[in-house]
Write a protein that holds these residues in place. Structure first.
Motif, mmCIF file in Angstrom:
data_model
loop_
_atom_site.group_PDB
_atom_site.id
_atom_site.type_symbol
_atom_site.label_atom_id
_atom_site.label_comp_id
_atom_site.label_asym_id
_atom_site.label_seq_id
_atom_site.Cartn_x
_atom_site.Cartn_y
_atom_site.Cartn_z
ATOM 1 N N THR A 273 -105.276 -9.460 25.256
ATOM 2 C CA THR A 273 -104.027 -8.825 24.819
ATOM 3 C C THR A 273 -104.251 -7.599 23.943
ATOM 4 O O THR A 273 -103.358 -6.760 23.830
ATOM 5 C CB THR A 273 -103.176 -9.843 24.034
ATOM 6 O OG1 THR A 273 -103.912 -10.229 22.851
ATOM 7 C CG2 THR A 273 -102.907 -11.089 24.875
ATOM 8 N N GLY A 274 -105.417 -7.527 23.302
ATOM 9 C CA GLY A 274 -105.651 -6.452 22.350
ATOM 10 C C GLY A 274 -104.978 -6.677 21.018
ATOM 11 O O GLY A 274 -104.989 -5.793 20.152
ATOM 12 N N TRP A 275 -104.412 -7.869 20.800
ATOM 13 C CA TRP A 275 -103.706 -8.165 19.547
ATOM 14 C C TRP A 275 -104.714 -8.619 18.498
ATOM 15 O O TRP A 275 -105.407 -9.602 18.672
ATOM 16 C CB TRP A 275 -102.675 -9.262 19.750
ATOM 17 C CG TRP A 275 -101.558 -8.892 20.689
ATOM 18 C CD1 TRP A 275 -101.129 -7.643 21.012
ATOM 19 C CD2 TRP A 275 -100.736 -9.807 21.430
ATOM 20 N NE1 TRP A 275 -100.094 -7.692 21.898
ATOM 21 C CE2 TRP A 275 -99.815 -9.022 22.185
ATOM 22 C CE3 TRP A 275 -100.675 -11.192 21.535
ATOM 23 C CZ2 TRP A 275 -98.869 -9.578 23.022
ATOM 24 C CZ3 TRP A 275 -99.722 -11.754 22.364
ATOM 25 C CH2 TRP A 275 -98.829 -10.958 23.104
ATOM 26 N N HIS A 276 -104.763 -7.879 17.386
ATOM 27 C CA HIS A 276 -105.582 -8.296 16.250
ATOM 28 C C HIS A 276 -104.738 -8.964 15.169
ATOM 29 O O HIS A 276 -105.277 -9.497 14.198
ATOM 30 C CB HIS A 276 -106.323 -7.088 15.669
ATOM 31 C CG HIS A 276 -107.331 -6.508 16.627
ATOM 32 N ND1 HIS A 276 -108.592 -7.036 16.793
ATOM 33 C CD2 HIS A 276 -107.234 -5.457 17.488
ATOM 34 C CE1 HIS A 276 -109.252 -6.336 17.708
ATOM 35 N NE2 HIS A 276 -108.452 -5.367 18.134
ATOM 36 N N HIS A 277 -103.426 -8.916 15.354
ATOM 37 C CA HIS A 277 -102.478 -9.602 14.493
ATOM 38 C C HIS A 277 -101.388 -10.181 15.390
ATOM 39 O O HIS A 277 -101.128 -9.658 16.484
ATOM 40 C CB HIS A 277 -101.854 -8.644 13.460
ATOM 41 C CG HIS A 277 -102.872 -7.992 12.580
ATOM 42 N ND1 HIS A 277 -103.472 -8.643 11.527
ATOM 43 C CD2 HIS A 277 -103.399 -6.740 12.610
ATOM 44 C CE1 HIS A 277 -104.326 -7.830 10.940
ATOM 45 N NE2 HIS A 277 -104.299 -6.667 11.567
ATOM 46 N N PRO A 278 -100.731 -11.237 14.957
ATOM 47 C CA PRO A 278 -99.636 -11.782 15.777
ATOM 48 C C PRO A 278 -98.581 -10.716 16.032
ATOM 49 O O PRO A 278 -98.138 -10.039 15.107
ATOM 50 C CB PRO A 278 -99.078 -12.920 14.925
ATOM 51 C CG PRO A 278 -100.211 -13.320 14.040
ATOM 52 C CD PRO A 278 -100.978 -12.066 13.755
ATOM 53 N N PRO A 279 -98.175 -10.516 17.282
ATOM 54 C CA PRO A 279 -97.207 -9.454 17.591
ATOM 55 C C PRO A 279 -95.809 -9.808 17.088
ATOM 56 O O PRO A 279 -95.460 -10.985 16.927
ATOM 57 C CB PRO A 279 -97.233 -9.404 19.132
ATOM 58 C CG PRO A 279 -97.630 -10.790 19.539
ATOM 59 C CD PRO A 279 -98.585 -11.275 18.474
ATOM 60 N N ASP A 280 -95.019 -8.789 16.881
ATOM 61 C CA ASP A 280 -93.642 -8.985 16.435
ATOM 62 C C ASP A 280 -92.751 -9.107 17.668
ATOM 63 O O ASP A 280 -92.028 -8.179 18.038
ATOM 64 C CB ASP A 280 -93.204 -7.807 15.563
ATOM 65 C CG ASP A 280 -91.823 -8.027 14.954
ATOM 66 O OD1 ASP A 280 -91.355 -9.178 14.980
ATOM 67 O OD2 ASP A 280 -91.219 -7.045 14.472
ATOM 68 N N LEU A 281 -92.829 -10.255 18.315
ATOM 69 C CA LEU A 281 -92.072 -10.507 19.541
ATOM 70 C C LEU A 281 -91.218 -11.763 19.359
ATOM 71 O O LEU A 281 -91.679 -12.758 18.791
ATOM 72 C CB LEU A 281 -93.017 -10.709 20.738
ATOM 73 C CG LEU A 281 -93.891 -9.521 21.143
ATOM 74 C CD1 LEU A 281 -94.847 -9.941 22.248
ATOM 75 C CD2 LEU A 281 -93.026 -8.346 21.603
ATOM 76 N N TRP B 286 -106.923 -22.453 9.945
ATOM 77 C CA TRP B 286 -106.815 -21.983 11.331
ATOM 78 C C TRP B 286 -106.358 -20.529 11.291
ATOM 79 O O TRP B 286 -105.199 -20.212 11.316
ATOM 80 C CB TRP B 286 -105.830 -22.836 12.106
ATOM 81 C CG TRP B 286 -105.967 -22.680 13.608
ATOM 82 C CD1 TRP B 286 -106.686 -21.742 14.272
ATOM 83 C CD2 TRP B 286 -105.335 -23.485 14.609
ATOM 84 N NE1 TRP B 286 -106.567 -21.907 15.614
ATOM 85 C CE2 TRP B 286 -105.746 -22.975 15.865
ATOM 86 C CE3 TRP B 286 -104.484 -24.562 14.579
ATOM 87 C CZ2 TRP B 286 -105.324 -23.523 17.074
ATOM 88 C CZ3 TRP B 286 -104.055 -25.117 15.777
ATOM 89 C CH2 TRP B 286 -104.474 -24.608 17.008
ATOM 90 N N HIS B 287 -107.337 -19.644 11.197
ATOM 91 C CA HIS B 287 -107.046 -18.222 11.068
ATOM 92 C C HIS B 287 -106.816 -17.600 12.444
ATOM 93 O O HIS B 287 -107.377 -18.027 13.446
ATOM 94 C CB HIS B 287 -108.197 -17.504 10.360
ATOM 95 C CG HIS B 287 -108.469 -18.029 8.975
ATOM 96 N ND1 HIS B 287 -107.562 -17.943 7.954
ATOM 97 C CD2 HIS B 287 -109.559 -18.659 8.452
ATOM 98 C CE1 HIS B 287 -108.065 -18.490 6.856
ATOM 99 N NE2 HIS B 287 -109.279 -18.936 7.134
ATOM 100 N N TRP B 288 -105.979 -16.586 12.457
ATOM 101 C CA TRP B 288 -105.762 -15.801 13.674
ATOM 102 C C TRP B 288 -106.996 -14.960 13.944
ATOM 103 O O TRP B 288 -107.560 -14.400 13.011
ATOM 104 C CB TRP B 288 -104.529 -14.903 13.496
ATOM 105 C CG TRP B 288 -104.331 -13.930 14.629
ATOM 106 C CD1 TRP B 288 -104.868 -12.685 14.757
ATOM 107 C CD2 TRP B 288 -103.553 -14.159 15.800
ATOM 108 N NE1 TRP B 288 -104.478 -12.110 15.926
ATOM 109 C CE2 TRP B 288 -103.657 -13.001 16.594
ATOM 110 C CE3 TRP B 288 -102.790 -15.223 16.253
ATOM 111 C CZ2 TRP B 288 -103.018 -12.865 17.824
ATOM 112 C CZ3 TRP B 288 -102.150 -15.090 17.463
ATOM 113 C CH2 TRP B 288 -102.260 -13.920 18.245
ATOM 114 N N PRO B 289 -107.460 -14.803 15.186
ATOM 115 C CA PRO B 289 -106.936 -15.391 16.422
ATOM 116 C C PRO B 289 -107.826 -16.531 16.945
ATOM 117 O O PRO B 289 -108.047 -16.619 18.154
ATOM 118 C CB PRO B 289 -106.970 -14.208 17.369
ATOM 119 C CG PRO B 289 -108.229 -13.469 16.977
ATOM 120 C CD PRO B 289 -108.424 -13.702 15.496
ATOM 121 N N GLU B 290 -108.359 -17.350 16.047
ATOM 122 C CA GLU B 290 -109.246 -18.425 16.490
ATOM 123 C C GLU B 290 -108.484 -19.413 17.374
ATOM 124 O O GLU B 290 -107.349 -19.788 17.093
ATOM 125 C CB GLU B 290 -109.811 -19.159 15.277
ATOM 126 C CG GLU B 290 -110.697 -18.277 14.390
ATOM 127 C CD GLU B 290 -111.073 -18.978 13.092
ATOM 128 O OE1 GLU B 290 -110.524 -20.065 12.847
ATOM 129 O OE2 GLU B 290 -111.897 -18.431 12.334
#
Length: 576
Positions: A148-156, A346-350
């Motif tokens: 996805t290329g997301w390094h942080h949770p997206p605002d969706l 449980w850190h993102w994006p593990e």
């Protein structure tokens, strides 16, 4: 002077006959009277009559205030879109899967997956699905950042999206399993193999043969379950609160919000809203009946045209993919609850937690114990009462050689066809007036209203198909009717009775709105606690409550399957 054995036997037989004679009327009264009283207690305040709150005359002012509420139109639209959409999708997937995979290993696999999906309460599935689909959920973690290329949770807005897509998906998971369960039971009353053999001998391909010969016989028996699914989807509260949008929510959660408003005059608006919910369900069922007639008229020419159909590969591919997606979503939701309940960091994006701990469970146990015992107590009490009543009705039916009419089936489905919010609001008004709210009697009775129909539907076919010659043989050997029933019939039907009991327990555990209204905040269950926590508590704590809620019905089904296998381990025929 002590009674002789013969006199005691005649007394027992007299009591048994009296019970069988009274069981049908008692059963109807126990779950139709509260619905009638509840509807009356809803519609009178809807027109301004509720003396306890100063409403002493009839007026349409509650309806004026209802239609002036901002966002009401959007709430109605959401209810219709998610309710009708999920019902159409569920019915299409269920019938398509049976048509495409009849007589194959896939159909047998579908049968095996139904019980776990049916056992999971709606609220637990909704919480697990939210953990799975959320922007920071398990699926996004597994695909990020490499796909996805997301390094942080997206605002969706994936969960609680404005269109209600997440709610529709959650409803489809549960409704498809229920419709498949009811369809498989109904197919036992149809000569499916004979019909398919005749159609195949005339050159019809399997898919066309099923649609042209089996579906026209099956769907009339599926109409009431479909209407029940439609009514539930249009008025669901717990899944709507967890997966549906919040501003505004669908109509039923919005009505519940009004019942808890500090402004007591909003109770009149809530009553009018509950009346609107009933009218919405009635209109949707009428629209569905009109659509049935239109589809029947449009398909008549195709049914008799003689076309033998194609290979059915596209139908198999689509229905197979749908079943896999639904099964994986259900399994992933429950697994997600379990993982979150024992997760440390449980850190993102593990994809998995960095560590595991049981401290969340041990910390929640003191607060978890009371709702858990209430859940178990209400579930067992309502299930046992429902089993006693259903067994009495079915035995009366066989004793007098009567079969339920279509009108009787409509009465049986009444608690499933009338929206819960449409009569439980009025029932709470009556319970408060009688001083019964917040007590065990009200809680168990409110659960019994919904447990009893499901137990009847689960147990009726096995009960009716048992060969009556077993009891006749016992009678020929001198056994009294009561003894023949206890020593012959009940042991042979132990597995279906336990499975029906497990179904009843799962239905009771899942009840949210009946617990809210009958419990009055003094009796809480795992379901009410899980829904309350889902609005913003720690995911680990939510996982503990939701996983515990899902565990009770799964344990019930496990016991229902394991106990007969152990008791009859040396009797192969009794384990079927």
């Amino acid at each position: 002077m002590a009674a002789t054995p013969g006199l005691q036997g005649r007394r027992r037989r007299g009591l048994w006959d009296a019970w069988l004679a009274a069981a049908p009327a008692m059963t109807l009264a126990l779950f139709l009277v509260p619905i009638a009283v509840g509807l009356l207690g809803t519609w009178l305040p809807a027109f301004g009559y509720l003396p306890a709150l100063g409403g002493s005359g009839l007026t349409i002012d509650p309806w004026r205030r209802l239609f002036a509420v901002p966002g009401l139109g959007e709430a109605v639209r959401l209810s219709l879109a998610t309710g009708i959409g999920s019902t159409v999708l569920s019915l299409t997937i269920a019938m398509g899967s049976l048509a495409a995979w009849h007589g194959t290993g896939v159909e047998r696999a579908i049968r095996r997956t139904l019980a776990p999906v049916l056992a999971v309460p709606h609220a637990a599935l909704a919480v697990g699905l939210a953990f799975l689909l959320a922007p920071s959920g398990w699926i996004a973690r597994a695909l990020s950042p490499w796909a996805t290329g997301w390094h942080h949770p997206p605002d969706l807005a994936i969960v609680q999206d404005p269109g209600g897509l997440a709610l529709t998906f959650g409803l489809v998971i549960k409704e498809t399993a229920f419709l498949l369960f009811m369809a498989l039971a109904a197919m036992q009353q149809i000569r499916v193999d004979d019909g398919m053999t005749i159609a195949r001998s005339l050159g019809y391909r399997p898919l066309a043969a099923w649609i042209k010969t089996i579906l026209p016989q099956l769907y009339p028996q599926m109409r009431l379950p479909v209407f029940a699914v439609l009514a539930f989807a249009l008025s669901v509260v717990d899944m709507g609160m967890i997966l549906g949008p919040a501003t505004p929510p669908p109509l039923a959660p919005l009505i519940l919000r009004w019942t808890a408003d500090p402004d007591l005059s909003m109770r009149f608006v809530a009553a009018a809203g509950a009346g609107l919910q009933v009218l919405l369900v009635v209109a949707a069922i009428a629209l569905w009946i009109a659509a049935e007639r239109a589809v029947a008229a449009a398909s008549r020419a195709w049914l008799v045209a003689g076309r033998r159909g194609g290979s059915g590969l596209p139908a198999r591919a689509v229905s197979g993919a749908a079943q896999v997606i639904l099964a994986l979503a259900a399994a992933g939701s429950i697994a997600g609850l379990g993982v979150w309940s024992v997760a440390a960091r449980w850190h993102w994006p593990e994809s998995l937690p960095a560590g595991w701990r049981l401290s969340t469970w041990t910390g929640a146990m003191p607060a978890l114990a009371a709702p858990a015992w209430t859940t178990l107590g209400a579930g067992l009490a309502s299930t046992v009462l429902a089993l006693v009543l259903v067994v009495g009705c079915l035995e009366h039916e066989q004793r007098h050689h009567v079969r339920p009419t279509r009108r009787a089936l409509w009465l049986l489905y009444t608690p499933l066809l009338v929206p819960q919010i449409g009569f439980l609001f009025g029932l709470q008004v009556v319970l408060v007036a009688l001083g019964l709210d917040g007590g065990w009697l009200a809680l168990v009775w409110s659960h019994l209203l919904f447990v009893l129909p499901y137990i009847f539907l689960s147990l009726a076919d096995p009960w009716r198909t048992l060969d009556e010659r077993y009891q006749r043989t016992a009678a020929c050997l001198g056994a009294a009717p009561v003894r023949a029933f206890l020593a012959v019939k009940l042991p042979m039907l132990l597995r279906p009775i336990l499975v029906a009991g497990a179904v009843g327990l799962s239905v009771s555990v899942a009840q949210y709105l009946p617990t809210v209204f009958a419990g009055a905040g003094r009796l809480t269950t795992l379901t009410t606690e899980a829904v309350a926590l889902a609005s913003g508590a720690d995911r680990r704590v939510i996982g503990v409550y939701a996983f515990a809620q899902a565990l009770l019905p799964l344990l019930g089904f496990g016991i229902a399957l394991a106990l007969p296998a152990w008791l009859y381990r040396r009797r192969r025929g009794m384990r079927r």
